[in-house]
Design an enzyme around this catalytic site. Sequence first.
Site, PDB file in Angstrom:
ATOM      1  CB  CYS A   1      -1.026   0.059   1.248  1.00  0.00           C
ATOM      2  SG  CYS A   1      -1.727   1.591   1.633  1.00  0.00           S
TER       3      CYS A   1
ATOM      4  CB  SER B   1       4.272  -5.278   6.590  1.00  0.00           C
ATOM      5  OG  SER B   1       4.043  -5.831   5.575  1.00  0.00           O
TER       6      SER B   1
ATOM      7  CB  THR C   1       8.656 -13.084   4.221  1.00  0.00           C
ATOM      8  OG1 THR C   1       9.147 -13.113   2.745  1.00  0.00           O
ATOM      9  CG2 THR C   1       9.348 -12.692   4.947  1.00  0.00           C
TER      10      THR C   1
ATOM     11  CG  ASP D   1      11.819 -13.410   0.144  1.00  0.00           C
ATOM     12  OD1 ASP D   1      11.463 -14.288  -0.770  1.00  0.00           O
ATOM     13  OD2 ASP D   1      11.819 -12.236  -0.430  1.00  0.00           O
TER      14      ASP D   1
ATOM     15  CG  HIS E   1       4.224 -15.073  -8.090  1.00  0.00           C
ATOM     16  ND1 HIS E   1       4.868 -14.714  -9.172  1.00  0.00           N
ATOM     17  CD2 HIS E   1       4.195 -13.880  -7.313  1.00  0.00           C
ATOM     18  CE1 HIS E   1       5.345 -13.085  -8.937  1.00  0.00           C
ATOM     19  NE2 HIS E   1       4.646 -12.965  -7.950  1.00  0.00           N
TER      20      HIS E   1
ATOM     21  NE  ARG F   1       3.844 -14.163  -2.622  1.00  0.00           N
ATOM     22  CZ  ARG F   1       4.232 -12.812  -3.444  1.00  0.00           C
ATOM     23  NH1 ARG F   1       5.368 -12.508  -3.496  1.00  0.00           N
ATOM     24  NH2 ARG F   1       3.303 -12.260  -3.710  1.00  0.00           N
TER      25      ARG F   1
HETATM   26  O1  F6P Z   1       7.274 -12.231  -0.559  1.00  0.00           O
HETATM   27  C1  F6P Z   1       8.786 -11.967  -1.104  1.00  0.00           C
HETATM   28  C2  F6P Z   1       8.731 -12.369  -2.569  1.00  0.00           C
HETATM   29  O2  F6P Z   1       8.658 -13.767  -2.889  1.00  0.00           O
HETATM   30  C3  F6P Z   1      10.417 -12.056  -3.286  1.00  0.00           C
HETATM   31  O3  F6P Z   1      11.205 -12.896  -3.107  1.00  0.00           O
HETATM   32  C4  F6P Z   1       9.885 -11.662  -4.589  1.00  0.00           C
HETATM   33  O4  F6P Z   1      10.767 -10.738  -5.300  1.00  0.00           O
HETATM   34  C5  F6P Z   1       8.634 -10.958  -4.474  1.00  0.00           C
HETATM   35  O5  F6P Z   1       7.816 -11.415  -3.212  1.00  0.00           O
HETATM   36  C6  F6P Z   1       7.781 -10.922  -5.481  1.00  0.00           C
HETATM   37  O6  F6P Z   1       6.425 -10.381  -5.067  1.00  0.00           O
HETATM   38  P1  F6P Z   1       5.310  -9.648  -5.897  1.00  0.00           P
HETATM   39  O7  F6P Z   1       5.235 -10.136  -7.418  1.00  0.00           O
HETATM   40  O8  F6P Z   1       4.066  -9.740  -5.156  1.00  0.00           O
HETATM   41  O9  F6P Z   1       5.727  -8.153  -6.154  1.00  0.00           O
END
Ligand code: F6P
Length: 328
Positions: free
Chosen positions: A77, A109, A130, A132, A258, A261
């Site tokens: 945001c 955040s 996260t 990461d 992604h 994630r």
């Molecule tokens: O959550 C961190 C991460 O996974 C990073 O490793 C990556 O660069 C980034 O998110 C990408 O996130 P978004 O596509 O949501 O910007």
Amino acid sequence: MGSEIKKIAVLTSGGDSPGMNAGIRSVVRTCAYLNIDCVGVYRGYQGMIEGDFKPLDARSVNNIINKGGTILKSARCDEFRTKEGRKKAHDQLVTEGIDAFVVIGGNGSFAGALIFNEEYNFPVIGMPGTIDNDILGSTYTIGFDTAINTVVEAIDKIRDTASSHNRLFFVEVMGRDVGHIALNAGVGAGAEEILIPEQNLGLERLLESLKRSKKSGKSSSIVIVAEGDKIGKNVFELKEYVEEHLPIYDVRVSVLGHMQRGGNPTCFDRVLASRMGVKAVESLLEGKSNYMVGIRDNQLILTPISEAIKAHTEIDEELVKVSDIMTT
Ligand code: F6P
């Protein structure tokens, strides 16, 4: 201060990670257990600015511990970076009668939470969420374990086809600033080389290592590349470079993206998030604010948010050594 807290909000912010739902569930159930009202904030700080709130009771978080993503949605945001945006958010919290909040997210955040606290002295506790694993003050972040298991599973599959065709694969994994996913998943999946932002091994060393690999009788190879790697070429450029300098290799590229994630959180992430959620609510009720809950030596600890956002966690040198030995 502690006894004044009667209503706690919870939000997820920044990039999502598997286990965030387990964290939300834990905050909500701990509030229910302690007779504190709990409110979910949708879409992170954006939802806070817009007053996108919903009361959550113990039953509203049924059957989410096993789910990836976040039921509260997440967002990055820009408006919350402005004084006006934070003022709107504060007004919404006051109107809703919220006394404190728990934010599950990463560095960005937490930086937002810190400045908000400085401006409004509003009680806040962070939980590191996260994939990461890059946050100071916690050996593990919520979602990292799931992500490395996802990556290992994907690389195992790539290995099958790499081996059938005697190919070299460059596999790009997430990690904008740090190489924890690459290093851990690389060791776990038996990668031949791991390129991480913390170490620039250089193109020469990569070629040498690939030559050695071929010579030693390996027919296929996997090179894991963290997205933030500093070698100076992305995975597609690396493919071209190796094809040009080592034509013995048939090279392919796979960018996992992604999918890393998503997915059901591992048991480790569910337990970690559950423990952190309890600690976050208890800490607020004890009058603590501006801390992040972390884990070290299997003990939950609190680190000032101002410390947690100062830098990224360092790479595990022992694991780098293990990786070097394993790739001989
Ligand atoms: O959550 C961190 C991460 O996974 C990073 O490793 C990556 O660069 C980034 O998110 C990408 O996130 P978004 O596509 O949501 O910007």
